[in-house]
Design a protein around this motif. Sequence first.
Motif, short mmCIF file in Angstrom:
data_model
loop_
_atom_site.label_atom_id
_atom_site.label_comp_id
_atom_site.label_asym_id
_atom_site.label_seq_id
_atom_site.Cartn_x
_atom_site.Cartn_y
_atom_site.Cartn_z
N TYR A 179 1.09 -1.05 0.34
CA TYR A 179 0.64 0.11 0.20
C TYR A 179 1.13 1.82 0.12
O TYR A 179 0.32 2.71 -0.58
CB TYR A 179 -1.08 -0.18 1.59
CG TYR A 179 -1.47 -1.14 1.09
CD1 TYR A 179 -3.06 -0.77 0.12
CD2 TYR A 179 -1.72 -2.03 2.14
CE1 TYR A 179 -3.78 -1.97 0.79
CE2 TYR A 179 -2.32 -3.31 1.72
CZ TYR A 179 -3.67 -3.39 1.06
OH TYR A 179 -4.98 -4.07 1.07
N PRO A 212 -2.70 0.32 7.04
CA PRO A 212 -2.24 -0.32 6.47
C PRO A 212 -1.21 -0.22 5.12
O PRO A 212 -1.03 0.68 4.85
CB PRO A 212 -3.30 -1.53 5.55
CG PRO A 212 -4.91 -0.11 5.99
CD PRO A 212 -4.34 0.62 6.52
N TYR A 240 0.63 -3.12 3.79
CA TYR A 240 1.19 -4.49 3.03
C TYR A 240 0.12 -5.62 3.23
O TYR A 240 -0.70 -5.99 3.89
CB TYR A 240 2.97 -4.79 3.04
CG TYR A 240 2.97 -5.80 3.95
CD1 TYR A 240 3.43 -7.10 4.10
CD2 TYR A 240 3.41 -4.94 5.31
CE1 TYR A 240 3.71 -7.52 5.39
CE2 TYR A 240 3.75 -5.19 6.41
CZ TYR A 240 3.31 -6.75 5.96
OH TYR A 240 5.01 -8.00 7.09
N LYS A 241 -0.51 -6.47 2.06
CA LYS A 241 -1.19 -8.10 2.41
C LYS A 241 0.09 -8.37 1.48
O LYS A 241 0.52 -9.17 0.82
CB LYS A 241 -2.35 -7.53 1.16
CG LYS A 241 -3.06 -8.20 1.25
CD LYS A 241 -4.26 -8.74 1.33
CE LYS A 241 -4.46 -8.13 -0.78
NZ LYS A 241 -6.00 -8.21 -0.94
N TYR A 266 0.24 -13.20 0.72
CA TYR A 266 -0.21 -14.72 0.89
C TYR A 266 1.03 -15.22 1.75
O TYR A 266 1.99 -15.35 1.72
CB TYR A 266 -0.63 -14.74 -0.57
CG TYR A 266 -0.80 -16.50 -0.90
CD1 TYR A 266 -1.94 -16.92 -0.26
CD2 TYR A 266 -0.66 -17.73 -1.06
CE1 TYR A 266 -2.40 -17.88 -1.09
CE2 TYR A 266 -0.15 -18.92 -1.48
CZ TYR A 266 -1.36 -18.93 -1.09
OH TYR A 266 -1.59 -20.08 -1.20
N TYR A 312 -4.96 -14.56 3.12
CA TYR A 312 -4.63 -13.24 2.97
C TYR A 312 -4.70 -12.16 4.40
O TYR A 312 -5.70 -12.76 4.73
CB TYR A 312 -4.93 -12.39 1.79
CG TYR A 312 -4.55 -13.19 0.66
CD1 TYR A 312 -4.02 -12.34 -0.65
CD2 TYR A 312 -6.09 -13.72 -0.32
CE1 TYR A 312 -4.13 -13.05 -1.70
CE2 TYR A 312 -5.76 -14.24 -0.99
CZ TYR A 312 -4.01 -13.97 -2.06
OH TYR A 312 -4.21 -15.09 -3.45
N THR A 329 -3.30 -8.92 5.73
CA THR A 329 -3.04 -7.44 6.35
C THR A 329 -2.24 -6.96 6.66
O THR A 329 -2.96 -6.77 8.29
CB THR A 329 -3.89 -6.14 5.17
OG1 THR A 329 -4.71 -6.72 4.09
CG2 THR A 329 -3.69 -4.89 5.43
N TYR A 330 -1.06 -6.20 7.44
CA TYR A 330 -0.44 -5.99 8.67
C TYR A 330 -0.93 -4.60 8.42
O TYR A 330 -0.29 -3.44 6.93
CB TYR A 330 0.73 -6.29 8.06
CG TYR A 330 0.90 -7.54 8.47
CD1 TYR A 330 0.67 -8.50 9.82
CD2 TYR A 330 1.11 -9.08 7.71
CE1 TYR A 330 0.77 -9.70 10.61
CE2 TYR A 330 0.86 -10.33 7.73
CZ TYR A 330 0.95 -9.93 9.25
OH TYR A 330 0.97 -11.80 9.51
#
Length: 398
Positions: free
Chosen positions: A128, A141, A143-144, A146, A206, A208-209
């Motif tokens: 992001y 947020p 980054y996301k 996997y 997934y 998101t952090y």
Amino acid sequence: MERKNFLKVVAFTALMPAFLLTACKDGNKQQTGEVKQTYTCPMHPQVVQDKPGICPICAMDLVPFDKNSKDASLTLGESQITLANITTMIAGASDLSSYRQLNGRLVTDPEGTAVISSRVAGRVEVLYVKETGVKVNKGQPLYKIYSEQLAALQQEYLLAAAQVKQFPEDERFRQIEKAARGKLHLYDQSDAQINQLIQQQKVNPYVTYPATVSGVVAELSVTEGQYVAEGGAVMRVESYHQLWVEADVYPNEAANVKPGQQVKVMVAGREQTPHAMTIQFINPVLQSGRQLMQIRGTVNNPDNEWQPGLQAVIFLPMQSKDAVLSLPTDAVIRDGKGAHIWIETAKGKFEPRKVTTGIENADKVEIVKGLEPGEKVVITGAYLLYSEFVLKKGNNPV
């Protein structure tokens, strides 16, 4: 023969008054001859000549002046004083300290730096924030990712939760469900996300952090689509609300520096507002390849008006005196003959005074000799008075 002598006497007697009159006129002309006008350079009063021209040093036009004037004072009207911004103060005693200037710089405070690392191994799906220098807020947020490992843990928890639901009285199944839930917490899965997982009965690989701190992104370590290991760095976020000030000092000057000592810091571009700082650390090791030690302190930067890398000057107290006559530095004019100030002896009348100076700092200078307490001293516009004196008198004030 007697007739010739008689005629000579008569002729001489007749012409004598005319000679006397002419001699008197010539004498009066010499005595009442016009005073020649003299000219000088406004910047170089040593250049003096009796006709207009230009200065051989700076090529400025010469200006007329009266070299016979012996008056050492200047008298200005109220409009002239206002136009020249001439202000005065009453001389009095005050404390004065001299300073040693140290070259320094602003650097990032490591205590305000956070490295955002991946809590799970996986592939970065979305960044992001894709560039450095971007300001982020806590909770935003970043980054996301996997993660197959996260999907496996979610599946494990769903099985444990189903067993507890099927056998609610079995303590062993409850312990397994609690352990599986704890593993998800370690991967930053909140209770709300875990409850949603139970409701949907579907794993979501997934995650998101968000940002754990507020600050500015200083470094990006990954790109979209890149795989990262568990604990791998994703980005570095720095906060500039507090900055370090580092300065260089020679070993022989280190004796004047002590931890806890108060100093003043002036940052380039903000010279009018020096800040107070406490010295917190003195590096006992010389810098590599340089015979310099390093001192460090911290300054607050709540509005982020300063950036790391800016040059700074640290004013280190060296000597102090109590109850001395001192003036602002702009009040003292210095030239090749020494230093002088301007005293207002009467309303609108200013007179130069030669003085002897002592210790000084960036703001004030001690006056050792030439000034008495209670005298009214010009503190702004002194140089304009100096220039006006040179223009009118053709020489230096003192």
